[in-house]
Design an enzyme around this catalytic site. Structure first.
Site, PDB file in Angstrom:
ATOM      1  N   LEU A  69       0.852  -1.194   0.000  1.00  0.00           N
ATOM      2  CA  LEU A  69       0.000   0.000   0.000  1.00  0.00           C
ATOM      3  C   LEU A  69       0.888   1.244   0.000  1.00  0.00           C
ATOM      4  O   LEU A  69       1.714   1.397   0.897  1.00  0.00           O
ATOM      5  CB  LEU A  69      -0.818  -0.038   1.305  1.00  0.00           C
ATOM      6  CG  LEU A  69      -2.037   0.824   1.444  1.00  0.00           C
ATOM      7  CD1 LEU A  69      -3.152   0.331   0.534  1.00  0.00           C
ATOM      8  CD2 LEU A  69      -2.531   0.772   2.895  1.00  0.00           C
ATOM      9  N   HIS A  70       0.757   2.089  -1.013  1.00  0.00           N
ATOM     10  CA  HIS A  70       1.553   3.323  -0.981  1.00  0.00           C
ATOM     11  C   HIS A  70       0.956   4.481  -1.761  1.00  0.00           C
ATOM     12  O   HIS A  70       1.485   5.577  -1.734  1.00  0.00           O
ATOM     13  CB  HIS A  70       2.960   3.056  -1.525  1.00  0.00           C
ATOM     14  CG  HIS A  70       2.983   2.855  -3.014  1.00  0.00           C
ATOM     15  ND1 HIS A  70       2.702   1.647  -3.584  1.00  0.00           N
ATOM     16  CD2 HIS A  70       3.214   3.709  -4.032  1.00  0.00           C
ATOM     17  CE1 HIS A  70       2.776   1.767  -4.906  1.00  0.00           C
ATOM     18  NE2 HIS A  70       3.078   3.004  -5.207  1.00  0.00           N
TER      19      HIS A  70
END
Ligand code: UD1
Ligand code: UDP
Length: 350
Positions: free
Chosen positions: A201-202
């Site tokens: 997740l980024h």
């Protein structure tokens, strides 16, 4: 041919590995690393394990706002292009390093070669979408990974030197899957094959909003499975800013970002992959691992059409439902033949 390659962010190192190998069979390559990513496990580790030649120029631009980061890159890349006077400037994907390289080259009348051209999410709030549109518009050679990408460009009246060569990330997966079998990452973290879901997740569209991060983490708590999460530094910093402590979530195993071979191993052995990454969605598809994408839309529409991927955004219930559901993919081959890098170099030679 003398090709000047601009790299800066993790996925670009992985994409460059097969292409660089192919270029150097007969041609000269000069590598410029903007320094957008700089931690050992976000940068150097990929050069080492994928045998990417050391950059000829390290611009050390580092982190910052979009304008500051892109502007500093532009100034420094221009100097390098003027000094090296290459035949082509090669850029990958959709990061600020991509845009800075393309813009600097186009203004100096050096033909821009864009690998992973034509991708669109149709959401201009994504910084990547702006980078893609602008880069495609100043590129002379647009190497697309899929027919959809070719069609997207056609819809924008970009048709000259637009070629579907397949996806260089597929080349990378094909080349490295065997090497990844030697990875000890599962043992290192006490994991069993299919005993966990993998998380990454980024994206700014998630990490920049505390309410979305809370909603996603609430979903993670409700999933009855170990979640292994090599955390991107952006996300780590944002969670610290929001005062969200992941140590309180018992089924979460948060680890530092891993190298590519360990990542391929974690992906291959996961039961499912939950991600907002572009590259990881594709790898899930290549490796036939069901993917739950924590975004509202995707550029990689083929993965959804072939039922290997579902879009759930940041909605708690949708994430939990998708993580718990069975979905069977058709896994059509739509990302080329694993020789995209060779097709790119052949086309440029012609
Ligand atoms: C960038 C790309 C994104 C790509 C991602 C791949 C842009 C606009 N975004 O996002 O498209 O999907 O790379 O990973 O180009 N940081 C570190 N160490 C590092 C690198 C970053 O601590 O080595 C932290 C810094 O706090 C920095 C933040 O991460 O401010 C964001 O880094 P940045 O390169 O600006 O964007 P990414 O979110 O990594
Ligand atoms: N990746 C990796 N280690 C990690 C997380 C990701 O090697 O800890 C690899 C992943 O396998 C894929 C690429 O990095 O090849 C994707 O990069 P990222 O998710 O940072 O960016 P995106 O593809 O979304 O632009």
């Amino acid at each position: 041919m003398k090709i000047l390659t601009i790299l800066g962010a993790r996925p670009q190192f992985i994409k460059a590995a097969p292409v660089s190998r192919e270029i150097r069979k007969q041609h000269t390559e000069v590598i410029v690393h903007t320094g957008q990513h700089y931690d050992q496990n976000m940068s150097d580790i990929f050069f080492e394990e994928l045998n990417i030649p050391k950059p000829d120029y390290l611009l050390a631009v580092g982190s910052g706002s979009h304008g500051l980061q892109t502007g500093n890159m532009l100034i420094k890349i221009e100097e390098v292009i003027q000094k090296e006077n290459p035949d082509y400037v090669l850029v990958y994907g959709d990061t600020n390093s991509t845009l800075a390289g393309a813009l600097a080259a186009a203004k100096l009348h050096i033909p821009v070669v864009h690998i992973e051209a034509g991708l669109r999410s149709f959401n201009k709030k994504m910084p990547e979408e702006v980078n893609r549109i602008l880069t495609d518009n100043v590129s002379e050679f647009l190497f697309c990974p899929t027919d959809t990408a070719v069609q997207n460009l056609k819809n924008e009246n970009i048709t000259k030197n637009v070629i579907n060569v397949g996806d260089v990330m597929y080349d990378a997966v094909m080349y490295n899957t065997k090497l990844a079998k030697d990875s000890k990452v599962l043992e290192k973290h006490g994991l069993e094959s299919k005993g966990y879901h993998l998380v990454t997740l980024h994206r700014a569209e998630n990490t920049d909003f505390p309410e979305k991060m809370n909603s996603i983490i609430e979903a993670f708590k409700q999933i009855d499975k170990t979640l292994v999460w090599p955390i991107h530094p952006r996300t780590k910093h944002k969670l610290e800013d929001y005062g969200i402590n992941l140590k309180n979530v018992p089924n979460l195993k948060v680890i530092e970002p891993v190298g590519y071979l360990d990542m391929l191993s974690l992906e291959s052995e996961a039961e499912k992959i939950l991600t907002d990454s572009g590259g990881v969605q594709k790898e899930a598809y290549f490796l036939k691992i069901p993917c739950v994408t924590l975004r509202e839309e995707t550029e990689w529409v083929e993965t959804v059409a072939n039922k290997g991927n579902v879009l759930v955004g940041s909605d708690t219930e949708k994430i939990v439902a998708a993580a718990n559901s069975e979905f069977v993919s058709d896994y059509d081959k739509v990302f080329g033949d694993g020789n995209s890098a060779a097709h790119i170099v052949e086309y440029l030679e012609k």
